[in-house]
Design an enzyme around this catalytic site. Structure first.
Site, PDB file in Angstrom:
ATOM      1  N   LYS A  28      -6.806  20.781  13.442  1.00  0.00           N
ATOM      2  CA  LYS A  28      -6.879  19.318  13.514  1.00  0.00           C
ATOM      3  C   LYS A  28      -8.311  18.924  13.836  1.00  0.00           C
ATOM      4  CE  LYS A  28      -3.964  15.737  13.483  1.00  0.00           C
ATOM      5  NZ  LYS A  28      -2.763  15.521  12.685  1.00  0.00           N
ATOM      6  N   GLY A  59      10.799   1.857  15.052  1.00  0.00           N
ATOM      7  CA  GLY A  59       9.564   1.896  14.255  1.00  0.00           C
ATOM      8  C   GLY A  59       9.858   1.847  12.776  1.00  0.00           C
TER       9      GLY A  59
HETATM   10  P1  NAD Z   1       3.027   3.587  10.938  1.00  0.00           P
HETATM   11  O1  NAD Z   1       1.857   3.222  11.771  1.00  0.00           O
HETATM   12  O2  NAD Z   1       3.056   3.190   9.510  1.00  0.00           O
HETATM   13  O3  NAD Z   1       4.379   3.028  11.607  1.00  0.00           O
HETATM   14  C1  NAD Z   1       4.627   3.007  12.979  1.00  0.00           C
HETATM   15  C2  NAD Z   1       5.510   1.794  13.234  1.00  0.00           C
HETATM   16  O4  NAD Z   1       5.958   1.840  14.591  1.00  0.00           O
HETATM   17  C3  NAD Z   1       4.776   0.465  13.044  1.00  0.00           C
HETATM   18  O5  NAD Z   1       5.564  -0.399  12.243  1.00  0.00           O
HETATM   19  C4  NAD Z   1       4.632  -0.050  14.475  1.00  0.00           C
HETATM   20  O6  NAD Z   1       4.630  -1.464  14.553  1.00  0.00           O
HETATM   21  C5  NAD Z   1       5.860   0.536  15.129  1.00  0.00           C
HETATM   22  N1  NAD Z   1       5.790   0.620  16.585  1.00  0.00           N
HETATM   23  C6  NAD Z   1       4.709   0.915  17.356  1.00  0.00           C
HETATM   24  N2  NAD Z   1       5.051   0.876  18.653  1.00  0.00           N
HETATM   25  C7  NAD Z   1       6.363   0.567  18.704  1.00  0.00           C
HETATM   26  C8  NAD Z   1       7.308   0.386  19.755  1.00  0.00           C
HETATM   27  N3  NAD Z   1       6.955   0.512  21.034  1.00  0.00           N
HETATM   28  N4  NAD Z   1       8.584   0.098  19.438  1.00  0.00           N
HETATM   29  C9  NAD Z   1       8.951  -0.055  18.151  1.00  0.00           C
HETATM   30  N5  NAD Z   1       8.116   0.092  17.106  1.00  0.00           N
HETATM   31  C10 NAD Z   1       6.842   0.389  17.388  1.00  0.00           C
HETATM   32  O7  NAD Z   1       3.176   5.179  11.082  1.00  0.00           O
HETATM   33  P2  NAD Z   1       4.005   6.169  10.155  1.00  0.00           P
HETATM   34  O8  NAD Z   1       3.077   6.797   9.176  1.00  0.00           O
HETATM   35  O9  NAD Z   1       5.250   5.493   9.686  1.00  0.00           O
HETATM   36  O10 NAD Z   1       4.367   7.319  11.206  1.00  0.00           O
HETATM   37  C11 NAD Z   1       5.385   7.127  12.165  1.00  0.00           C
HETATM   38  C12 NAD Z   1       5.490   8.342  13.068  1.00  0.00           C
HETATM   39  O11 NAD Z   1       5.750   9.499  12.277  1.00  0.00           O
HETATM   40  C13 NAD Z   1       4.204   8.663  13.845  1.00  0.00           C
HETATM   41  O12 NAD Z   1       4.554   9.227  15.085  1.00  0.00           O
HETATM   42  C14 NAD Z   1       3.531   9.726  12.985  1.00  0.00           C
HETATM   43  O13 NAD Z   1       2.670  10.550  13.746  1.00  0.00           O
HETATM   44  C15 NAD Z   1       4.743  10.480  12.494  1.00  0.00           C
HETATM   45  N6  NAD Z   1       4.509  11.213  11.241  1.00  0.00           N
HETATM   46  C16 NAD Z   1       4.146  10.555  10.110  1.00  0.00           C
HETATM   47  C17 NAD Z   1       3.943  11.267   8.929  1.00  0.00           C
HETATM   48  C18 NAD Z   1       3.564  10.562   7.653  1.00  0.00           C
HETATM   49  O14 NAD Z   1       3.693  11.173   6.575  1.00  0.00           O
HETATM   50  N7  NAD Z   1       3.114   9.308   7.691  1.00  0.00           N
HETATM   51  C19 NAD Z   1       4.119  12.655   8.919  1.00  0.00           C
HETATM   52  C20 NAD Z   1       4.518  13.308  10.094  1.00  0.00           C
HETATM   53  C21 NAD Z   1       4.714  12.567  11.248  1.00  0.00           C
END
Ligand code: NAD
Length: 354
Positions: A79, A179
């Site tokens: 990372k 989320g």
């Molecule tokens: P994103 O930023 O698009 O979405 C996160 C969402 O969570 C947003 O809509 C935000 O408003 C909401 N949020 C933040 N704090 C909150 C709270 N306290 N209560 C409710 N909602 C809240 O991110 P993403 O790409 O959808 O990723 C989501 C999670 O999945 C993260 O933890 C990320 O590390 C993990 N992840 C994502 C991927 C990927 O392919 N994007 C891969 C592996 C893991």
């Protein structure tokens, strides 16, 4: 640019870079390359201290090793973090300097997009190094990983339902989704399409409205999502959400969601087991994005059908971990780590894919 090796035990290489010309301050951690070169995102975050940034990059790099080992991506774990404000602190010179830092790792680490960086930024980084992956579709890459992550989460959630209820049927099940971002909304769409009832929370009201209008979801205040009686709690927002306070409140049979590092501390895996909650370990269920990237990485040309086929294995991977946990009477989070360690041990001495 001044590059300083930090010599952290348990890691193959951890280095710090400072480039006074562009303002770059960054860290790269290569945790383990037994199964292939380390691939992991470049996170840009306004860390309060460099010590915080180091803690984060070490934790995230090790997480990538485990995730890739269980998902059989043929990749190792690493990372990078750039210390700075992702909205105001980026410049072409800074991203080019990051490329030179990555180049110094000579292909043991490949950078990709992450929190605070986009595929467009990765194209900038690519001006000074070839060791990047997860490029935009327009550049022949695998593009946005989120739909692949979401499909893997859906399949893993079904596997967890099967473990808990003896059937992976989603229809009629209630799922509380925390989320509704790129992944959470897509998970909710899969669930809705298969007849699940949705309770949803997001701090962005517009996301909640979309789910209410398009997916018939019921809106829950973000603070109350842990209290909702549901078959499944799907954390798709933040890390650390499974902690002493929330675990005392959860009223679900299964936890299965996309967020990274869901357990506040490793011991919370045991708390879930003691409460009789089936937990689909985060790095097993959310591997769809790195699986998608691995197809771009190994194939020498991205093939979407091959990526979908590989993501299709995530349900079986979750089942295998849950089975192992049941057989050994241990938390599923521990079983997942054991499975990853077994794969790495088996890979020692074997020829690397690159
Ligand atoms: P994103 O930023 O698009 O979405 C996160 C969402 O969570 C947003 O809509 C935000 O408003 C909401 N949020 C933040 N704090 C909150 C709270 N306290 N209560 C409710 N909602 C809240 O991110 P993403 O790409 O959808 O990723 C989501 C999670 O999945 C993260 O933890 C990320 O590390 C993990 N992840 C994502 C991927 C990927 O392919 N994007 C891969 C592996 C893991």
């Amino acid at each position: 640019m001044k590059i300083t090796d930090l010599g952290i035990s348990g890691y193959e290489r951890v280095a710090h870079a400072h480039d006074p010309v562009s303002g770059l301050v960054a860290l790269i951690a290569v945790h383990n390359t037994t199964l292939g070169p380390a691939v992991g995102g470049i996170r840009m975050w306004n860390y309060a201290t460099e010590a915080d940034a180091l803690t984060d990059v070490l934790r995230l790099a090790e997480g990538m090793t485990l995730k890739s080992a269980v998902a059989n991506t043929g990749l190792g774990g690493g990372k990078a973090v750039i210390i700075g404000n992702a909205r105001t602190g980026k410049s072409p010179a800074l991203l080019a300097a990051m490329g030179r830092f990555i180049d110094n790792f000579e292909g043991t680490y490949y950078g990709a997009e992450d929190v605070g960086t986009s595929t467009a930024d990765i194209e900038q980084v690519r001006t000074t190094t070839k060791w990047v992956t997860g490029l935009p579709r327009s550049a022949g890459g695998s593009g946005d990983p989120s739909p692949f992550t979401a499909r893997g989460v859906f399949l893993g959630l079904k596997a967890a339902l099967a473990e808990r209820f003896g059937s992976d049927e989603v229809r009629g099940r209630t799922v509380a989704v925390q989320g509704l971002g790129s992944v959470g909304m897509a998970v909710a769409q899969h669930l809705h399409a298969h007849g699940a009832k949705l309770m949803v929370a997001d701090i962005h009201e517009a996301h909640v409205q979309t789910a209410v209008e398009k997916l018939g979801a019921r809106s829950v205040e973000p603070e109350r999502i842990f209290d909702v009686p549901a078959d499944v709690f799907a954390p798709c927002a933040l890390g650390g959400v499974l902690n002493d306070s929330t675990l005392a409140r959860l009223k679900c049979a299964v936890v299965a969601g996309a967020a990274n590092n869901q357990l506040h501390e490793p011991r919370h895996g045991r708390v879930l087991l003691d409460k009789g909650i089936v937990y689909a370990p985060d790095f097993v269920i959310n591997a769809g994005g790195i699986v998608n990237i691995s197809v771009e990485f190994h194939a020498g040309g991205y093939d979407e059908a091959a990526a979908h086929a590989k993501v299709g294995n995530i349900g079986e991977a979750v089942s295998a971990v849950l089975r192992l946990a049941r057989e050994r009477g241990i938390p599923s989070s521990e079983a997942a780590v054991q499975l990853a360690q077994q794969r790495i041990a088996a890979g020692k001495g074997a020829p690397k894919p690159h």
